[in-house]
Design an enzyme around this catalytic site. Sequence first.
Site, PDB file in Angstrom:
ATOM      1  N   ASP A 246       0.779  -1.235   0.000  1.00  0.00           N
ATOM      2  CA  ASP A 246       0.000   0.000   0.000  1.00  0.00           C
ATOM      3  C   ASP A 246       0.814   1.290   0.000  1.00  0.00           C
ATOM      4  O   ASP A 246       0.251   2.360  -0.242  1.00  0.00           O
ATOM      5  CB  ASP A 246      -0.976   0.007   1.177  1.00  0.00           C
ATOM      6  CG  ASP A 246      -2.234  -0.796   0.887  1.00  0.00           C
ATOM      7  OD1 ASP A 246      -2.532  -0.996  -0.309  1.00  0.00           O
ATOM      8  OD2 ASP A 246      -2.913  -1.220   1.834  1.00  0.00           O
TER       9      ASP A 246
ATOM     10  N   ASP B 110      25.812  -0.430  15.151  1.00  0.00           N
ATOM     11  CA  ASP B 110      24.559   0.317  15.074  1.00  0.00           C
ATOM     12  C   ASP B 110      23.549  -0.607  14.392  1.00  0.00           C
ATOM     13  O   ASP B 110      23.694  -0.922  13.211  1.00  0.00           O
ATOM     14  CB  ASP B 110      24.766   1.599  14.255  1.00  0.00           C
ATOM     15  CG  ASP B 110      23.577   2.539  14.376  1.00  0.00           C
ATOM     16  OD1 ASP B 110      22.545   2.118  14.948  1.00  0.00           O
ATOM     17  OD2 ASP B 110      23.683   3.685  13.901  1.00  0.00           O
TER      18      ASP B 110
ATOM     19  N   HIS C 260      -7.360 -13.041   3.938  1.00  0.00           N
ATOM     20  CA  HIS C 260      -6.153 -12.311   3.545  1.00  0.00           C
ATOM     21  C   HIS C 260      -5.296 -12.064   4.777  1.00  0.00           C
ATOM     22  O   HIS C 260      -5.783 -12.166   5.905  1.00  0.00           O
ATOM     23  CB  HIS C 260      -6.516 -10.982   2.868  1.00  0.00           C
ATOM     24  CG  HIS C 260      -7.392 -10.101   3.691  1.00  0.00           C
ATOM     25  ND1 HIS C 260      -8.763 -10.275   3.761  1.00  0.00           N
ATOM     26  CD2 HIS C 260      -7.110  -9.054   4.498  1.00  0.00           C
ATOM     27  CE1 HIS C 260      -9.278  -9.363   4.559  1.00  0.00           C
ATOM     28  NE2 HIS C 260      -8.285  -8.605   5.042  1.00  0.00           N
TER      29      HIS C 260
ATOM     30  N   TYR D  72     -10.079   0.632   2.921  1.00  0.00           N
ATOM     31  CA  TYR D  72      -9.665   0.271   4.274  1.00  0.00           C
ATOM     32  C   TYR D  72      -9.035   1.437   5.003  1.00  0.00           C
ATOM     33  O   TYR D  72      -8.299   2.229   4.413  1.00  0.00           O
ATOM     34  CB  TYR D  72      -8.666  -0.884   4.192  1.00  0.00           C
ATOM     35  CG  TYR D  72      -9.070  -2.061   5.035  1.00  0.00           C
ATOM     36  CD1 TYR D  72     -10.347  -2.584   4.963  1.00  0.00           C
ATOM     37  CD2 TYR D  72      -8.176  -2.652   5.923  1.00  0.00           C
ATOM     38  CE1 TYR D  72     -10.728  -3.658   5.749  1.00  0.00           C
ATOM     39  CE2 TYR D  72      -8.548  -3.737   6.700  1.00  0.00           C
ATOM     40  CZ  TYR D  72      -9.837  -4.228   6.613  1.00  0.00           C
ATOM     41  OH  TYR D  72     -10.202  -5.293   7.385  1.00  0.00           O
TER      42      TYR D  72
ATOM     43  N   ASP E 262      18.964   3.191  19.493  1.00  0.00           N
ATOM     44  CA  ASP E 262      20.269   3.652  19.961  1.00  0.00           C
ATOM     45  C   ASP E 262      20.203   3.628  21.485  1.00  0.00           C
ATOM     46  O   ASP E 262      19.743   4.587  22.102  1.00  0.00           O
ATOM     47  CB  ASP E 262      20.570   5.078  19.479  1.00  0.00           C
ATOM     48  CG  ASP E 262      20.930   5.130  17.991  1.00  0.00           C
ATOM     49  OD1 ASP E 262      21.135   4.057  17.386  1.00  0.00           O
ATOM     50  OD2 ASP E 262      20.988   6.244  17.444  1.00  0.00           O
TER      51      ASP E 262
ATOM     52  N   ASP F  95      15.014   1.875  14.692  1.00  0.00           N
ATOM     53  CA  ASP F  95      16.469   2.048  14.736  1.00  0.00           C
ATOM     54  C   ASP F  95      16.834   2.454  16.169  1.00  0.00           C
ATOM     55  O   ASP F  95      16.774   3.622  16.537  1.00  0.00           O
ATOM     56  CB  ASP F  95      16.879   3.127  13.718  1.00  0.00           C
ATOM     57  CG  ASP F  95      18.395   3.342  13.694  1.00  0.00           C
ATOM     58  OD1 ASP F  95      19.087   2.858  14.611  1.00  0.00           O
ATOM     59  OD2 ASP F  95      18.876   4.007  12.758  1.00  0.00           O
TER      60      ASP F  95
ATOM     61  N   GLU G 271      24.182 -10.881  10.738  1.00  0.00           N
ATOM     62  CA  GLU G 271      22.898 -10.777  10.039  1.00  0.00           C
ATOM     63  C   GLU G 271      22.348 -12.132   9.588  1.00  0.00           C
ATOM     64  O   GLU G 271      21.142 -12.268   9.389  1.00  0.00           O
ATOM     65  CB  GLU G 271      23.041  -9.847   8.824  1.00  0.00           C
ATOM     66  CG  GLU G 271      23.246  -8.401   9.228  1.00  0.00           C
ATOM     67  CD  GLU G 271      23.543  -7.487   8.043  1.00  0.00           C
ATOM     68  OE1 GLU G 271      23.233  -6.292   8.118  1.00  0.00           O
ATOM     69  OE2 GLU G 271      24.115  -7.978   7.044  1.00  0.00           O
TER      70      GLU G 271
END
Length: 791
Positions: free
Chosen positions: A397, A685, A530, A482, A541, A539, A581
Amino acid sequence: MLVSAIFSLAFLGGSIVAALPSPNDASFLGLFRRQAPAIPPANPVCNVNNLPIKAPKPNIWGDLKSEEIGSIIKWLLKPEQGLNITYPSDNATAFDNILGVVELVMPNKTDALNYMDNGGKMPKRYARVTVDVGNSDIPYLYEYMVGPLPISDKTTLQPYAFAYNGGHSRTPAYARDMGRWLGSQAGMMSRMYDITMDLLGTYINGTDNDTSILTPIDPILQEDGRMMVWVEWRKPPAQGSIYDTTTLLGQGLFMKFDVTGRSESEWKLLNILYDNIMYDSIGEFRNAWKKPGFHKLPKAEDGDWAYATKHEGKLPHDDKLPPIAEQKEQRWQVDKDAKYVKWMDFSFYIGFSRDLGVALFDVQYKGERILYELGLQEAVAHYAGADPRASLTAYADSFYGMGSLLFSLVRGYDCPTYATYLDTATVAQGNTSTNHDSICMFEMDAGYPIQRHFGGNRNGAYVTVTKNIAFVLRSVSTVGNYDYTFDYIFYYDGSIEVKVRASGYIQAAYYAHNHDYGYRIHEHLSGSMHSHVLAFKADFDIKGRKNTFEKTAIVSKAVEYPWSKKPRNTMKLERSLIENEDDGKINWPSNGASIYSVINVDKPNKYGEYPGYRIMPGFGTPVHLQIEKSPVLKNVAEFSTHHLYVTKQKDTEPRLAAAANNMDGEHPLVEFGKFFDGESVKQEDIVVWFNLGMHHVPHTGDLPNTVMTGAQSSVMISPHNYLPEDASRQTMQQIHIAMGEGANGDNVISNFGKKEYICAADYEQFVWSSERIKYQDEQRSLHFTSGNNGN
Ligand SMILES: [Cu+2]
């Protein structure tokens, strides 16, 4: 989530052929202006005075100023830029180049923090500009970066490439011709007038009088190098109805077209699907229809059942005044110009973008940054069904502009009357539109205390209860049928909840053959299952940029103890840190048996534990897509395979998707999967990307509109060994009642110096029964081994 041609074209520009009015149509807007009741004059009782505050620094994450936008457009139109833009775009054809988005490129975190923390220069401002190129064999969307701003001889036009790891800044934009295909297809339908009048009771001739519309799948189907589209016949609302019931009125007739190329002469009808039988041509369909015994499905009909207004029925005492949220004095501060907000020990800046709406930047708690950025990344709604429309639909969307689709909030209903309201503005096709009162902020009583305890012993008794006052920042994005309500909720204990609720019209399917894909919820309707997956970026810190993601698992173990003759089944903690990762794709633990937190291992507290913020499911169970390797979303859906992800922060990975990703799912502008390249996330970070959402299998209670009771999902971010104690103890919004400690044996009430509530309680009614205290004391003493009643 429903996207009819209207909304896609609002982004890409172009003419509208569907029978529904265009939002750009003056008469359409006029209709709603006339119908909108005037806002009643402000009632001083229901409004509080703004508590002024000045942001410590200008907001570098807000949007471009209108004068910047004007100068950028002027500059882009110069012949030397070579963009050949038709402006204004009102009279542009599908073969012209038109301007799309003009908005701020969010500054790099590195530059932003240098400015915020180290007295460095304000980051240079750049604009993201999209040009919808129609003057080409394949229409495409090109994303540019213009800057530095203000416009000067140093300003350049370059591809917006740094954030797009797909290796390109342009993407085919088939939606540019969507209006033309639909127009051409609608014209073809006149050949079926007699059939559709018989089977559906409606017709399409490609004129304003059409009584059905064609609604396409999204995204388009790429098959053997061809561009294919399935369209579904849907019935617009009945004459005179203002309710947009189109998504409830699928008519069970589907058609497949080849829409490769740009010339109408190349486009052709391939198939017709009715009652789950495929026909290769109108002629073949006609022959079948003429035969005796041809099975006709019931017609889809509109009606009061589909209208989102008050329906029959009355609830007891419902006409009386319900509790009304009031606040006499504002306890939060907003710099409306800088969109900087302070509430209790929290402060943050509000960022804004056309694609994603509201985001929070530089979220500080007790004077320290805990989050650099917190905001939506993408909102997917993936359908399934026996029919091609439901089966081939998966909206992403942000393409339609979660920010540009914010509308005015209704005071007293969406948010309390006493809330602070802010405007937002977006640019589409070079035109700025302002959405008044589209963000609100307010305090609310959560309706349950954040803390309580009743205690006592032979020395006396007391009760202490603390109100749970939370601060909410809310916006609502209406994407077609919606409405998504987005809340960021701040609590006294330092927690932040990110919450999404959904309401509005479901996109239902025609019931036939869809039994395994939804409940039958009306005569002709399947609820059409659905999944909603709404991806967010957090993010963190925590006491600096270098952080680590810790899992503290609660595991079942047989453990030997020196004091026990044999091993004992018990549970214990197993702590582990995510190294890189490769291990950064994570699901919420089964049975809740793990604590996930972002910690700083370089800053242990005095007990040797690491300060952090925990992230956990809040309301509901946030979901990821249940469909594996979606053939509809292809490489667009890599963020929806797990509940959350941990990656190393990079200025080149600001967002896990791009608005136009779904235009070419094989080769999207941003592939989230490429973020995972094995880099260390230990004391780096790091960014946590998490999903909210729900698997939605609509039932009869979703008619006429989905209610938010079940359609909500949240994640809670809470201090975890971060502070020496629970921060909510600070608030004055608590009461302490000591039993019989007064001179005459009265209760002693501690109010902690706050103002009395409007409807203050009579605490003398708080009855202490010495028998009950004694009983409680005895019960308590059973839990202590000292036998001295806990003293
Ligand atoms: Cu839904």
